[in-house]
Write an enzyme that holds these catalytic residues in place. Structure first.
Site, mmCIF file in Angstrom:
data_model
loop_
_atom_site.group_PDB
_atom_site.id
_atom_site.type_symbol
_atom_site.label_atom_id
_atom_site.label_comp_id
_atom_site.label_asym_id
_atom_site.label_seq_id
_atom_site.Cartn_x
_atom_site.Cartn_y
_atom_site.Cartn_z
ATOM 1 N N ASP A 10 0.721 -1.154 0.134
ATOM 2 C CA ASP A 10 0.011 0.135 0.081
ATOM 3 C C ASP A 10 1.036 1.238 0.098
ATOM 4 O OD1 ASP A 10 -1.566 2.199 0.791
ATOM 5 O OD2 ASP A 10 -2.486 1.222 2.253
ATOM 6 N N HIS A 17 -8.380 5.061 2.654
ATOM 7 C CA HIS A 17 -7.871 3.804 2.505
ATOM 8 C C HIS A 17 -8.738 2.839 1.371
ATOM 9 C CE1 HIS A 17 -4.868 3.947 5.668
ATOM 10 N NE2 HIS A 17 -5.595 4.710 6.364
ATOM 11 N N ASP A 52 -4.387 -1.532 -2.038
ATOM 12 C CA ASP A 52 -3.027 -2.191 -2.053
ATOM 13 C C ASP A 52 -2.825 -2.566 -3.596
ATOM 14 O OD1 ASP A 52 -2.101 -3.368 0.751
ATOM 15 O OD2 ASP A 52 -4.050 -2.992 0.784
ATOM 16 N N GLN A 93 3.048 4.376 2.587
ATOM 17 C CA GLN A 93 2.485 3.696 3.948
ATOM 18 C C GLN A 93 3.176 2.331 4.419
ATOM 19 O OE1 GLN A 93 -1.910 2.831 5.140
ATOM 20 N NE2 GLN A 93 -1.365 0.925 4.987
ATOM 21 N N ASN A 103 16.854 -7.545 -0.366
ATOM 22 C CA ASN A 103 15.777 -8.435 -0.510
ATOM 23 C C ASN A 103 14.609 -7.757 0.123
ATOM 24 O OD1 ASN A 103 13.726 -10.538 0.542
ATOM 25 N ND2 ASN A 103 15.394 -11.932 0.007
ATOM 26 N N LYS A 131 -7.741 -5.096 4.025
ATOM 27 C CA LYS A 131 -8.452 -4.884 5.341
ATOM 28 C C LYS A 131 -8.546 -6.436 5.903
ATOM 29 C CE LYS A 131 -9.171 -0.715 4.145
ATOM 30 N NZ LYS A 131 -7.967 -0.449 3.234
ATOM 31 N N TYR A 227 1.712 0.129 14.886
ATOM 32 C CA TYR A 227 0.634 0.361 13.983
ATOM 33 C C TYR A 227 1.239 1.073 12.641
ATOM 34 C CZ TYR A 227 -3.164 0.875 11.077
ATOM 35 O OH TYR A 227 -3.966 0.762 10.236
ATOM 36 N N LYS A 230 -2.047 -2.286 7.862
ATOM 37 C CA LYS A 230 -2.327 -3.935 7.786
ATOM 38 C C LYS A 230 -1.424 -4.474 6.757
ATOM 39 C CE LYS A 230 -4.413 -5.841 11.273
ATOM 40 N NZ LYS A 230 -4.068 -6.781 12.062
ATOM 41 N N GLN A 240 -5.395 -27.573 -11.148
ATOM 42 C CA GLN A 240 -5.751 -28.521 -12.087
ATOM 43 C C GLN A 240 -4.733 -29.655 -11.862
ATOM 44 O OE1 GLN A 240 -9.194 -26.710 -12.844
ATOM 45 N NE2 GLN A 240 -8.780 -28.749 -13.542
HETATM 46 P P1 13P Z 1 -5.698 8.680 10.701
HETATM 47 O O1 13P Z 1 -5.439 8.737 12.071
HETATM 48 O O2 13P Z 1 -4.288 9.143 9.864
HETATM 49 O O3 13P Z 1 -6.705 9.485 10.194
HETATM 50 O O4 13P Z 1 -5.806 7.147 10.148
HETATM 51 C C1 13P Z 1 -6.670 6.502 10.740
HETATM 52 C C2 13P Z 1 -6.654 5.203 9.969
HETATM 53 O O5 13P Z 1 -7.435 5.442 8.771
HETATM 54 C C3 13P Z 1 -5.632 4.220 10.199
HETATM 55 O O6 13P Z 1 -5.549 3.487 9.324
HETATM 56 P P1 13P Z 2 -5.212 -0.367 5.010
HETATM 57 O O1 13P Z 2 -4.307 -1.494 5.918
HETATM 58 O O2 13P Z 2 -5.633 -1.332 3.959
HETATM 59 O O3 13P Z 2 -4.170 0.772 4.591
HETATM 60 O O4 13P Z 2 -6.326 0.054 5.995
HETATM 61 C C1 13P Z 2 -5.801 0.773 7.065
HETATM 62 C C2 13P Z 2 -7.077 1.003 7.897
HETATM 63 O O5 13P Z 2 -6.941 0.720 9.101
HETATM 64 C C3 13P Z 2 -8.253 1.396 7.427
HETATM 65 O O6 13P Z 2 -9.400 1.628 8.316
HETATM 66 MG MG MG Z 3 -3.941 2.160 3.255
HETATM 67 MG MG MG Z 4 -4.923 -2.049 2.477
#
Ligand code: 13P
Ligand code: 13P
Ligand code: MG
Ligand code: MG
Length: 364
Positions: A10, A17, A52, A93, A103, A131, A227, A230, A240
């Site tokens: 991503d 997102h 992604d 991200q 690598n 997600k 964090y 994800k 097959q």
């Molecule tokens: P923000 O705190 O940057 O709005 O991000 C929240 C979020 O979407 C976590 O993935």
């Molecule tokens: P992604 O991991 O797909 O960037 O999503 C982040 C998120 O927490 C959306 O709520």
């Molecule tokens: Mg994202």
């Molecule tokens: Mg994602």
């Protein structure tokens, strides 16, 4: 021998997102076209699920090849530039490192790679999740390669009847173990059933020793220690012949299993099988999506893609996922919709705990 490398990251969402900006995909295609001209790659296809971008690459350099990994890394850096220019959300991200060191593993992007002798007809299926997180493929891979109620071939097709070997990774202690199905399934499930710690990395045919599936098990939060989004995973499955039929590979997704990774990476929800046209999670940033594109390999060339969940037969699963999403949402901030404390990627707990630390009194 041909190598299929799926490397994904991503590098910026549009909007928030929820999805992928077309310019980001164009930039990725331009980069991979250059690598193809330079003969680093035989062929490539750029796809997406939610925010992604998935680089599907074929070559003859084997897994963990420095040039292929560098190509992917530089493609993600270019994508990040595009994302910065458009002010897309979370530009770069998943790129946790500044400099490429040979690598891509451990640098943030997820990778699923396999090398094999291409068969006269070689159908492959590339699964792309959003997600959700590494380990989410445990249940579907179990069903595909070990459950006769899913895969009829385990019972009635000679090449599958000897079963499959599962390579399970302990993502916390960085170790792996092989389990033979069917005779070891009860022991294997003790581990596999806990996907946040144990993830199926690969599956092998016991008849031939050939690799049948590989998934990305890279855990962003374990790499970064905090964090950072994800580790929305990828999985590649050969189909097959000695492996499950295409329909047996897809069948597990007719049941929208609960996976972790929804909203702020901190909630559980149903994994909805969708066509690429619907791979744009928006309700509460979800619910989690799974898309699948199929190819026939032809001397390493990717003939395709075919959008595998673009089929009304998955409508009941999608409807059920939407209903489960509704039901889960009604739990609001409560578990099991919210992840247990130790699994949460996003929490105010340390600050709130500190604020109230002095107010706790011993029980009588
Ligand atoms: P923000 O705190 O940057 O709005 O991000 C929240 C979020 O979407 C976590 O993935
Ligand atoms: P992604 O991991 O797909 O960037 O999503 C982040 C998120 O927490 C959306 O709520
Ligand atoms: Mg994202
Ligand atoms: Mg994602």
């Amino acid at each position: 021998m041909v190598t299929v490398s799926v490397i994904k990251a991503d590098v910026g969402g549009f909007v928030g997102h929820s999805s992928m900006h077309p310019d980001l995909q164009t930039s990725a295609r331009e980069e991979l076209e250059v690598a193809k001209q330079k003969k680093i790659l035989i062929d490539y296809h750029v796809s997406y699920c939610g925010d992604d971008v998935f680089l599907i690459m074929t070559h003859d350099r084997g897994v963990n090849d420095e040039q292929v990994h560098r190509t992917a890394w530089e493609t993600f850096l270019k994508g990040t530039e595009v994302a910065r220019k458009l002010h897309l959300y979370g530009a770069g991200q998943d790129l946790l490192s500044d400099a490429f060191s040979g690598n891509i593993r451990g640098m943030g992007p997820g990778s699923a790679e396999m090398e094999f002798e291409e068969r006269p007809s070689e159908p492959i299926l590339v699964f792309m999740g959003d997600k959700t997180s590494a380990g989410a493929f445990n249940l579907p891979l179990y069903k595909m390669f070990a459950d006769p109620f899913n895969t009829a071939g385990l019972v009635i097709a000679e090449p599958l009847h000897a079963g499959f070997t599962f390579e399970v990774h302990d993502v916390v202690n960085h170790q792996k173990i092989l389990f033979n199905a069917p005779e070891e399934i009860y022991d294997m499930l003790v581990f596999m059933g806990s996907p946040s710690r144990y993830a199926v990395k690969a599956v092998y045919s016991r008849r031939t020793g050939e690799i049948g599936a590989v998934s990305s098990t890279d855990k962003l939060s374990l790499i970064a220690g905090r964090y950072v989004g994800k580790d929305d995973p990828a999985c590649v499955v050969r189909s097959q012949g000695d492996f499950p039929a295409v329909g047996e590979v897809l069948e597990p997704f007719a049941m929208p299993a609960i996976v972790e990774g929804w909203m702020r990476g901190s909630h559980q929800g149903p994994w909805m099988p969708v066509s690429l046209a619907d791979a744009h999670p928006s309700r509460f940033d979800g619910p989690p999506r799974i898309a699948c594109i199929g190819f026939q390999l032809a001397d390493g060339k990717l003939v395709g893609p075919q959008d595998m969940f673009d089929d009304p037969a998955y409508e009941p699963a999608r409807r059920q996922a939407a209903e489960i999403a509704d039901y889960m949402r009604r739990h609001g901030p409560f578990e099991p919709h919210r992840l247990p404390l130790e699994e949460m990627e996003y929490t105010t707990m340390p600050a709130v705990a500190k604020k109230h630390a002095g107010r706790w009194e011993p029980l009588e």
